[in-house]
Design a protein around this motif. Structure first.
Motif, short mmCIF file in Angstrom:
data_model
loop_
_atom_site.label_atom_id
_atom_site.label_comp_id
_atom_site.label_asym_id
_atom_site.label_seq_id
_atom_site.Cartn_x
_atom_site.Cartn_y
_atom_site.Cartn_z
N LEU A 149 19.92 4.59 -6.70
CA LEU A 149 19.25 3.37 -6.26
C LEU A 149 17.79 3.60 -5.86
CD1 LEU A 149 22.09 1.62 -4.23
CD2 LEU A 149 20.88 0.66 -6.18
N LEU A 150 17.33 4.84 -5.92
CA LEU A 150 15.94 5.11 -5.58
C LEU A 150 14.95 4.72 -6.70
CD1 LEU A 150 16.16 8.53 -3.69
CD2 LEU A 150 15.97 6.22 -2.75
N PRO A 151 15.27 4.96 -7.99
CA PRO A 151 14.32 4.55 -9.05
C PRO A 151 13.91 3.08 -9.01
CG PRO A 151 15.94 6.07 -9.95
CD PRO A 151 16.38 5.76 -8.55
N PRO A 152 14.84 2.14 -8.72
CA PRO A 152 14.37 0.75 -8.61
C PRO A 152 13.32 0.56 -7.52
CG PRO A 152 16.75 0.78 -8.83
CD PRO A 152 16.31 2.20 -8.66
N TYR A 153 13.41 1.37 -6.46
CA TYR A 153 12.40 1.25 -5.40
C TYR A 153 11.05 1.80 -5.86
CZ TYR A 153 15.47 -0.51 -1.76
OH TYR A 153 16.27 -1.32 -1.01
N ILE A 154 11.08 2.75 -6.80
CA ILE A 154 9.82 3.22 -7.37
C ILE A 154 9.19 2.10 -8.21
CG2 ILE A 154 8.76 4.90 -8.92
CD1 ILE A 154 10.97 6.85 -8.18
N GLU A 155 10.05 1.39 -8.98
CA GLU A 155 9.56 0.24 -9.74
C GLU A 155 9.01 -0.83 -8.79
OE1 GLU A 155 9.32 -0.23 -12.94
OE2 GLU A 155 10.50 1.39 -13.83
N ILE A 156 9.69 -1.04 -7.68
CA ILE A 156 9.24 -2.02 -6.70
C ILE A 156 7.89 -1.62 -6.11
CG2 ILE A 156 9.73 -2.93 -4.39
CD1 ILE A 156 12.70 -2.94 -5.17
N TYR A 157 7.74 -0.35 -5.78
CA TYR A 157 6.46 0.15 -5.26
C TYR A 157 5.35 -0.05 -6.28
CZ TYR A 157 2.81 3.44 -3.93
OH TYR A 157 1.60 4.02 -3.63
N LYS A 158 5.67 0.25 -7.54
CA LYS A 158 4.68 0.11 -8.61
C LYS A 158 4.18 -1.33 -8.71
CE LYS A 158 4.60 -0.06 -13.66
NZ LYS A 158 5.41 0.13 -14.89
N ARG A 159 5.08 -2.29 -8.53
CA ARG A 159 4.72 -3.70 -8.68
C ARG A 159 4.49 -4.39 -7.33
NH1 ARG A 159 8.33 -2.34 -12.66
NH2 ARG A 159 7.51 -2.65 -14.78
N ARG A 160 4.31 -3.58 -6.29
CA ARG A 160 3.96 -4.09 -4.96
C ARG A 160 5.01 -5.07 -4.40
NH1 ARG A 160 -1.37 -2.43 -4.01
NH2 ARG A 160 -2.42 -1.74 -5.91
N GLY A 161 6.26 -4.72 -4.61
CA GLY A 161 7.35 -5.50 -4.05
C GLY A 161 8.07 -6.38 -5.04
N ARG A 162 7.49 -6.58 -6.20
CA ARG A 162 8.10 -7.44 -7.21
C ARG A 162 9.25 -6.71 -7.91
NH1 ARG A 162 5.04 -9.72 -12.63
NH2 ARG A 162 6.53 -11.38 -13.16
N VAL A 163 10.30 -7.44 -8.25
CA VAL A 163 11.44 -6.88 -8.97
C VAL A 163 11.51 -7.56 -10.33
CG1 VAL A 163 13.93 -6.54 -9.00
CG2 VAL A 163 12.69 -6.48 -6.82
N ILE A 164 11.46 -6.78 -11.39
CA ILE A 164 11.64 -7.33 -12.74
C ILE A 164 12.70 -6.50 -13.46
CG2 ILE A 164 9.22 -8.03 -12.83
CD1 ILE A 164 8.88 -5.85 -15.02
N GLY A 165 13.30 -7.08 -14.48
CA GLY A 165 14.24 -6.34 -15.32
C GLY A 165 15.65 -6.24 -14.77
N ILE A 166 15.84 -6.53 -13.48
CA ILE A 166 17.17 -6.46 -12.87
C ILE A 166 17.71 -7.87 -12.78
CG2 ILE A 166 18.48 -5.86 -10.81
CD1 ILE A 166 16.58 -3.58 -10.32
#
Length: 299
Positions: A149-166
């Motif tokens: 569950l850590l990689p999604p948080y890397i994606e979240i950090y990259k997009r400044r809190g935004r979640v895409i693809g999930i």
């Protein structure tokens, strides 16, 4: 923790509900991946680690003699995770479908064999009172789930809190499956700590994904309202800022980590903001080529 000797009705009912959720939770995600033909924002390593996580947790749940629904959970969960992982290979890494499917199928057989071997070798020890091998399995399962569950948080950090693809339906069903499974353990005669930790981690970490996106939506409400008024998307606005070299508070960050390489930038070729321009660029290139003289081509 000693294995369960009897299972209360409430534990079976709650475990059945949790298993029902976890038997279908990845179906919306798999369907979304298939329809969109892309898995941007869905880390493949997350799906792979979850598939591997099903092996120790499956062996642990059988040795602990959990209620039957919870014993079935890891098998279905791991299978669906491998399907989703194969999709990330096909749609994100551009592998041929036959190759990704073959590798996923081979890994599925290996994982099934590994779980069977763990059960056959460690359960007799556990029945004789030698507990530490199964405790280690429970710890490994919890660690793999949390790390996955850590990689999604890397994606979240990259997009400044935004979640895409999930897919949000997937995440909601998955959260509910973990919650009801946790309640099933609570309803048992004795609460299994390691099994409970796995579900608690899932509930809290996935809850954080929901909260992060809600915060992002609140922070970007004015930008999204402006985009909607101009019949654009948030990605359109971000791409315009990037092309104009204007500092944008919500521009994507560059992330450099082992097994994770990402550079900030605008939407990809299949995202909003680029699709309209691709044909014009192609026409422009063709027109230039037609206007070139033979001598110019050589130079």
């Amino acid at each position: 923790m000693a294995p369960q000797t009897s299972i209360p009705v409430a534990a079976n009912v709650l475990g059945t509900i949790g298993t029902g959720f976890w038997c279908v939770q990845l179906v919306p995600q798999i369907w979304t991946n298939y329809r969109a033909k892309k898995t941007d924002g869905l880390p493949g390593i997350m799906m792979f680690l979850w598939a591997v996580c099903a092996v120790p947790f499956g062996a642990y749940s059988i040795a602990q003699n959990f209620n039957i629904p919870i014993q079935v959970q890891p098998q279905v969960f791991g299978t669906l995770c491998l399907v989703s992982w194969a999709q990330t290979l096909i749609y994100h890494d551009r592998w041929p479908a036959w190759k990704a499917s073959s590798i996923a199928g081979a890994i599925w057989l290996v994982l099934c064999g590994a779980e069977a071997a763990l059960i056959l070798t460690l359960k007799p020890l556990y029945d004789r009172g030698i507990n530490f091998p199964m405790i280690i399995l429970g710890v490994i399962a919890s660690i793999l789930l949390a790390v996955g569950l850590l990689p999604p948080y890397i994606e979240i950090y990259k997009r400044r809190g935004r979640v895409i693809g999930i897919n949000w339906i997937f995440l909601t069903i998955d959260w509910m499956g973990a919650f009801f499974s946790l309640m099933a353990l609570v309803a048992q005669n004795t609460f299994d700590i390691l099994g409970g930790i796995l579900y608690i981690l899932c509930v809290f970490i996935e809850g954080g994904i929901f909260i992060s996106h809600l915060i992002w939506r609140f922070r970007t409400r004015k930008i999204r309202a402006q985009a909607k008024a101009e019949e654009k998307t948030f990605d359109d606005i971000a791409e315009e800022r990037r092309r104009e070299n204007v500092e944008f508070q919500f521009a994507e960050r560059e992330v450099k980590l082992p097994f994770f390489r990402s550079k900030p930038g605008g939407p990809g070729p299949m995202e909003a903001g680029n699709m309209k321009e691709a044909p014009s660029k192609t026409r422009s290139s063709l027109e230039n080529a037609v206007e070139m003289q033979p001598g110019e081509l050589k130079s």
